[in-house]
Scaffold this active site. Sequence first.
Site, PDB file in Angstrom:
ATOM      1  N   ASP A 328     -29.776   4.088 -53.916  1.00  0.00           N
ATOM      2  CA  ASP A 328     -30.440   4.768 -55.011  1.00  0.00           C
ATOM      3  C   ASP A 328     -29.671   4.489 -56.291  1.00  0.00           C
ATOM      4  OD1 ASP A 328     -32.435   6.714 -55.985  1.00  0.00           O
ATOM      5  OD2 ASP A 328     -30.676   7.931 -56.423  1.00  0.00           O
ATOM      6  N   ASP A 673     -28.003  10.459 -52.974  1.00  0.00           N
ATOM      7  CA  ASP A 673     -27.391  11.756 -53.260  1.00  0.00           C
ATOM      8  C   ASP A 673     -28.416  12.873 -53.374  1.00  0.00           C
ATOM      9  OD1 ASP A 673     -28.532  10.898 -55.590  1.00  0.00           O
ATOM     10  OD2 ASP A 673     -26.781  11.219 -56.861  1.00  0.00           O
ATOM     11  N   ASP A 677     -33.574  11.221 -51.156  1.00  0.00           N
ATOM     12  CA  ASP A 677     -32.990  10.143 -50.369  1.00  0.00           C
ATOM     13  C   ASP A 677     -32.836  10.498 -48.888  1.00  0.00           C
ATOM     14  OD1 ASP A 677     -32.615   8.590 -52.677  1.00  0.00           O
ATOM     15  OD2 ASP A 677     -30.724   9.582 -53.112  1.00  0.00           O
TER      16      ASP A 677
END
Length: 939
Positions: A328, A673, A677
Amino acid sequence: MQLQPWYQLSDREVLQIMQVDAERGLASDEAYSRLAKAGPNQLQTKPKEPPYKLFFSQFKDFMVSVLLAATAVSFLLGEIADAVTILAIVTINALLGFIQEYRAERSLEALRAMAAPEARVRRDGVVQRIAAREVVPGDIILLESGDRVAADALLLSSSMLQAEESALTGESTAVNKTPGRLVGTVTVGDRRNMVHQGTVITRGRGVAVAVATGMATEMGKIAGMLQEVTEETTPLQKRLAHLGRWLVLACLAICTAVVIIGISRGETLYSMFLAGVSLAVAAIPEGLPAIVTVCLALGVQKMAKRNAIIRKLPAVETLGCATVICSDKTGTLTENKMTVRQVWVGGQRLTVSGTGYRPQGEYRHGEKRVAVSGNLKLLLTIAALCNNAALQKRGIALGGWLRGGRRGNGRQKGVSISGKSRHNVFARVFGAAGNNDWDINGDPTEGALLVAAAKGGLWREELEKKAARVAELPFDPERKRMSVVCRQGRGLRAYVKGAPDVIFDLCDTILIGDKSVPLDEYYRRLLVKENEAMAGQALRVLALAYRDLEAGTAITEETIENKLTLVGLIGISDPPRPEAAAAIRVCRQAGIKVIMITGDHQATARAIARELGLPVEHESQIMNGNQLEKMTDAQLVKAAARVNVYARATPQHKLRIVRALKAKGHVIAMTGDGVNDAPAVKEADIGIAMGRSGTDVTREAAAMVLADDNFASIVAAIEEGRAIYDNIRKFIRYLLSCNIGEVLTMFLAVLSGLPLPLLPIQILWVNLVTDGLPALALGMDNKEPGIMQRPPHPPGESVFARGMGKGMLTLGLQIGLATLAAFVVGLYLGEGDIITARTIAFTTLVMAQLFAVFECRSQELSPFAVGYFSNPYLVGAVACSLLMQLMVLYVPVFQAIFKTAPLNYFHWGLVLLAAGWRTMYYAINYYLLEPAWRLVWQK
């Protein structure tokens, strides 16, 4: 009946479907009825297995079954101590597996804890504060800055409303929220007329009608995906299972042959049964799973020192064979903290150093440091005063909080947002340092302006002592600007910031050098060019201006927001982590592909990717969410091989990406995080969560947590993972070579008509002496050079690949033949003294294995090239094993137990010759032949 998505409907249509009056809200009776029908507004979980079932399920593993069979064999042999040891190993492994699975089940519980504990709703015409779990579809929800949204809801009205949705979308910038139906299919991040459960209101206020609660919300869909994701076995588990089956088949075949041959030669059934059982014990390395577990646990300790916290032991090896890292962007490759990167002032573009919220950095023009004075000082003054955010050091507010009645009321909602969502218990365990000891309350963009001013030594509380605010024209999405009026000597001064195209039209002069000059066509073209250049670097650009006013001037848009003097431009972005680009380069050298997956727009994603060194020049290397939506799974599998960046991605997209890559045979590591995700993190072969900025949900779903939120720590973890896998291969080679030697010694002796060269208890002793400490020390061996300059081993690779199987068989054959030869010579020289001959064979087998352990340290280099003393643990283990063997030979009590006789100098010469001839060959080759060949080549 609702057929269209909620965001495509008008507020009137939604209220009609929900059968609710916006002014009165639901009646209490109706709300209770809907609660009974829809259920509590909370995330549900699947029924859990009771702990005892989870524990006993650990014994279904194939290798565990083999070990239990070995335990029964040991009981039959009367080796109670050995049986108890094996049983203890099985129990410890089962307990470790139980603990890991039990912790994994907590991920949904952590997700549930993120839901808002309370909500303000309008019922029976009265505003009430109720538990969030009691919110039902149709409730009229009141929102204001600092609230965590209790349900997915459609906006009915709003005033400067903004929501921070990074937990769902990955975007760090607060999103403007306004009512009004949307047309066409719109992703979650672009639904400006809706607010979603679990997101945070950072600014303004609004009224919304709840349209989805519990598992029907976007957060609930993520929870549902977490439930649906299946966790596959790791490559290490697959290899060990394959190894276990191979060992059992080989063991049964050889043992059966030995028993049949022995009986056909006239041996008793009982004696051959004992011989067959001994071979079974020798063939199965009962210490292998335990040594693998210990090796992985030692790797966990090494990784912890490098800020990689392992939650699941097999993940250590899985990371070492990772072929793709899906990361990410926000908070992983970038800081997740809006930062001023560039300013344009006085005709010059300056760069700003420092990232995050820590107010440390410099202004530079090229390589030259620029003093904060003149126009730059005025620009930063506007940035600080035309601002409603607050920069704070942990627990100490350093700027005023939002105005409009909030100062001094004791509520300070923004502080609680940060404390709950960012710096939770897990982050405090690892400590807060560097950028993490500063935080922003309020809008992240305004926070970035405060930090930029503080880097120049300008703090708002000091500025406001001489320039107190007297009025404000707040930011509005339609106006695209904000103005404040402050005292300036005996008069007033208006400070304005906003979108460049809007501010340019309101200005008629510009500060160039020390004076104000007309903003003519030349300067307008120059400003447009600078704005476009900054925007092309994925910077969010703001224009800042001012105007001096006379005391008593009426405060209206017309009186203060025209005839402005433009001071400059400020470019803001969420910057890449300084170490991320270097880490990506190392990954590329190691044959690992890095893919960035983000909810940001494509232009932003492309610019960040370029800074990180990810190839995005060709259109096929970057894909947005809309393009992905149109693809079938088969098309995505084909396209995924080329794509390096995915923009405007949703949680569902991330899952599809991970699954597409896995379909191509890749081993996937997924970092993240935010809550968004978590499903992909759990779906990946190894999930990696951020320790400081990450959510509890992602950490609980992950196999590894980065304590320092540093992408570079992944590289360190990969290096350790590869080293650990190499070490596992080393001791597998060692253990099986030794066991093959033991089996061949017995098998060839029976086949040749010789007496049994080893007794069952001696075989068990050999396993204890050589399979224990030396093998464990081999698992602690040093990394081989160039470990990060080679590609990862294929996911489907056999544990015997790359010539290890052939080398293992060769070494085992040589150990077996050497032991048998020593037995025959001892039997011949001893004139039939079977006890001495067996003692010679027994000691030869032990010594041959102790020599072999050094040979197994590398498949490419000789023991002398690696260095006999470079692994002190191994030297100590071999010395300990040798001492134990000497004790069996020369202590009378043990001589009686193990049926041994003391060896003389001649016997020892025979043992060392038979056991150490390969070492002698390596010594001659290393010290004589190789130097001689080098001399020949030089000449």
